[in-house]
Design a protein around this motif. Structure first.
Motif, short mmCIF file in Angstrom:
data_model
loop_
_atom_site.label_atom_id
_atom_site.label_comp_id
_atom_site.label_asym_id
_atom_site.label_seq_id
_atom_site.Cartn_x
_atom_site.Cartn_y
_atom_site.Cartn_z
N ASP A 10 0.81 -1.22 0.00
CA ASP A 10 0.00 0.00 0.00
C ASP A 10 0.84 1.27 0.00
O ASP A 10 0.30 2.38 0.07
N ARG A 11 2.17 1.12 -0.05
CA ARG A 11 3.02 2.30 -0.09
C ARG A 11 2.88 3.01 -1.44
O ARG A 11 2.44 2.43 -2.43
N GLY A 12 3.27 4.27 -1.47
CA GLY A 12 3.26 5.01 -2.73
C GLY A 12 4.48 4.63 -3.55
O GLY A 12 5.62 4.89 -3.15
N ILE A 13 4.26 3.98 -4.69
CA ILE A 13 5.36 3.49 -5.52
C ILE A 13 5.61 4.47 -6.66
O ILE A 13 4.70 4.84 -7.40
N GLN A 14 6.86 4.90 -6.78
CA GLN A 14 7.27 5.82 -7.84
C GLN A 14 8.44 5.19 -8.60
O GLN A 14 9.43 4.78 -8.00
N ASP A 15 8.32 5.08 -9.91
CA ASP A 15 9.38 4.53 -10.75
C ASP A 15 9.83 5.60 -11.74
O ASP A 15 9.13 5.90 -12.70
N PHE A 27 4.56 11.87 0.00
CA PHE A 27 5.85 12.46 -0.37
C PHE A 27 5.85 12.74 -1.86
O PHE A 27 5.41 11.91 -2.65
N ALA A 28 6.35 13.91 -2.24
CA ALA A 28 6.47 14.29 -3.65
C ALA A 28 5.12 14.11 -4.35
O ALA A 28 4.12 14.69 -3.93
N ASN A 29 5.07 13.29 -5.40
CA ASN A 29 3.84 13.12 -6.18
C ASN A 29 2.84 12.17 -5.53
O ASN A 29 1.73 12.01 -6.04
N TYR A 30 3.23 11.52 -4.45
CA TYR A 30 2.33 10.58 -3.77
C TYR A 30 1.67 11.28 -2.59
O TYR A 30 2.36 11.83 -1.72
N ASP A 32 -1.54 10.64 0.29
CA ASP A 32 -2.63 9.91 0.91
C ASP A 32 -2.95 10.65 2.20
O ASP A 32 -2.12 10.69 3.11
N PRO A 33 -4.12 11.28 2.31
CA PRO A 33 -4.43 12.07 3.51
C PRO A 33 -4.42 11.27 4.79
O PRO A 33 -4.27 11.84 5.88
N ALA A 34 -4.53 9.95 4.70
CA ALA A 34 -4.49 9.11 5.89
C ALA A 34 -3.06 8.73 6.28
O ALA A 34 -2.85 8.12 7.33
N LYS A 35 -2.09 9.08 5.41
CA LYS A 35 -0.70 8.68 5.67
C LYS A 35 0.23 9.87 5.45
O LYS A 35 1.06 9.86 4.55
N THR A 36 0.06 10.89 6.26
CA THR A 36 0.93 12.05 6.16
C THR A 36 2.06 12.03 7.19
O THR A 36 3.09 12.66 6.98
N ARG A 42 7.82 11.97 9.77
CA ARG A 42 7.21 12.56 8.58
C ARG A 42 7.43 11.76 7.31
O ARG A 42 6.55 11.69 6.45
N VAL A 43 8.60 11.15 7.14
CA VAL A 43 8.95 10.47 5.90
C VAL A 43 9.68 9.17 6.20
O VAL A 43 10.54 9.13 7.08
N LEU A 44 9.34 8.13 5.47
CA LEU A 44 10.13 6.90 5.42
C LEU A 44 10.11 6.43 3.97
O LEU A 44 9.13 5.86 3.50
N ASN A 45 11.19 6.71 3.26
CA ASN A 45 11.32 6.34 1.86
C ASN A 45 12.28 5.16 1.72
O ASN A 45 13.38 5.18 2.29
N ASP A 46 11.87 4.17 0.96
CA ASP A 46 12.66 2.98 0.66
C ASP A 46 13.10 3.14 -0.79
O ASP A 46 12.34 2.87 -1.72
N ASP A 47 14.34 3.62 -1.01
CA ASP A 47 14.80 4.02 -2.34
C ASP A 47 15.80 3.04 -2.91
O ASP A 47 16.69 2.54 -2.19
N ILE A 48 15.69 2.78 -4.21
CA ILE A 48 16.70 2.05 -4.97
C ILE A 48 17.19 2.98 -6.07
O ILE A 48 16.41 3.42 -6.92
#
Length: 236
Positions: A10-15, A27-30, A32-36, A42-48
């Motif tokens: 359910d995370r916001g996936i950006q490719d 975050f950024a283009n993602y 979700d008002p329930a997940k701010t 504030r942020v947990l990004n899992d980046d590759i």
């Protein structure tokens, strides 16, 4: 104990091609008002990040930024004069304070880098910007949590401008781990880096997370060999 579950799927996936990102919070283009946020997390990004690619020079202010590489190496440069690589087994902190400029690139021309970038709202605003990084040995504390970040510096622990704690651990299948809230009133965001576990009856798989609050402690039942990150933060 109250809880909220965030599933990996359910995370916001950006490719973006060179960057594949999974956002636990808006975050950024993602959005979700329930997940701010979860409390002051504030942020947990899992980046590759693809080999040789990265983020050009950009600015931050009034945010505590913690970066934990899981695989590979990240090349860092900032306006404080800090230059170097951050590799798996290290943790980096930037107190953006009144303003800092930095860049981050994959330090390898052949291998991707996978990292967690975490933002926490600061306790004090407009402080002098600060940079720090530290090596840690997660394998030296098998089946226990190793504290990486706390409000006060200590041997083997870096400090953050907030009443927050970051703890990480590797656990064998069949073990139970207890986590006690270190600052009364804080909540804990538990992120399953690898493996699976149960907390308060909820089964968590790889990259799932659960936020727990209104409790003094909780038990983690380890279902398979796992690596677990706990981010403890004030709830308001």
């Amino acid at each position: 104990m109250k809880k909220i579950i965030h599933r990996a799927a359910d995370r916001g996936i950006q490719d973006h091609g060179w960057l594949k990102a999974a956002h636990s919070f808006s975050f950024a283009n993602y959005f979700d008002p329930a997940k701010t946020h979860f409390g002051l997390l504030r942020v947990l990004n899992d980046d590759i990040i693809a080999p040789g690619m990265g983020f050009g020079t950009h600015g931050h202010d009034n945010m505590e930024i913690v970066t934990i590489p899981l695989k590979g190496a990240l090349a860092h440069k900032d306006s404080l004069g800090s230059i170097g690589n951050i590799t798996a087994g290290e943790v980096q902190i930037m107190s953006a304070g009144k303003g800092i400029q930095h860049s981050e690139f994959n330090g390898s021309s052949t291998q991707p880098v996978n990292l967690l970038q975490i933002w926490v709202f600061p306790k004090e605003r407009n402080i002098q910007p600060r940079y720090d990084q530290m090596k840690y040995d997660i394998n030296s504390n098998q089946n226990t949590f190793l504290t990486l970040v706390s409000p006060k510096a200590a041997p083997g622990v870096m400090w953050i401008n907030q009443d927050a704690f970051f703890s990480i651990g590797k656990f064998d299948a069949g073990r139970e781990a207890n986590y006690t809230i270190q600052n009364p009133g804080n909540g804990a965001y538990v992120f399953m880096i690898e493996g699976s576990a149960k907390i308060d009856g909820a089964l968590l798989l790889k990259r799932d997370a659960i936020g727990v609050y209104d409790t003094e402690s909780f038990e983690i039942e380890i279902m398979e060999n796992s690596q677990v990150l706990i981010i403890e933060v004030p709830m308001q």
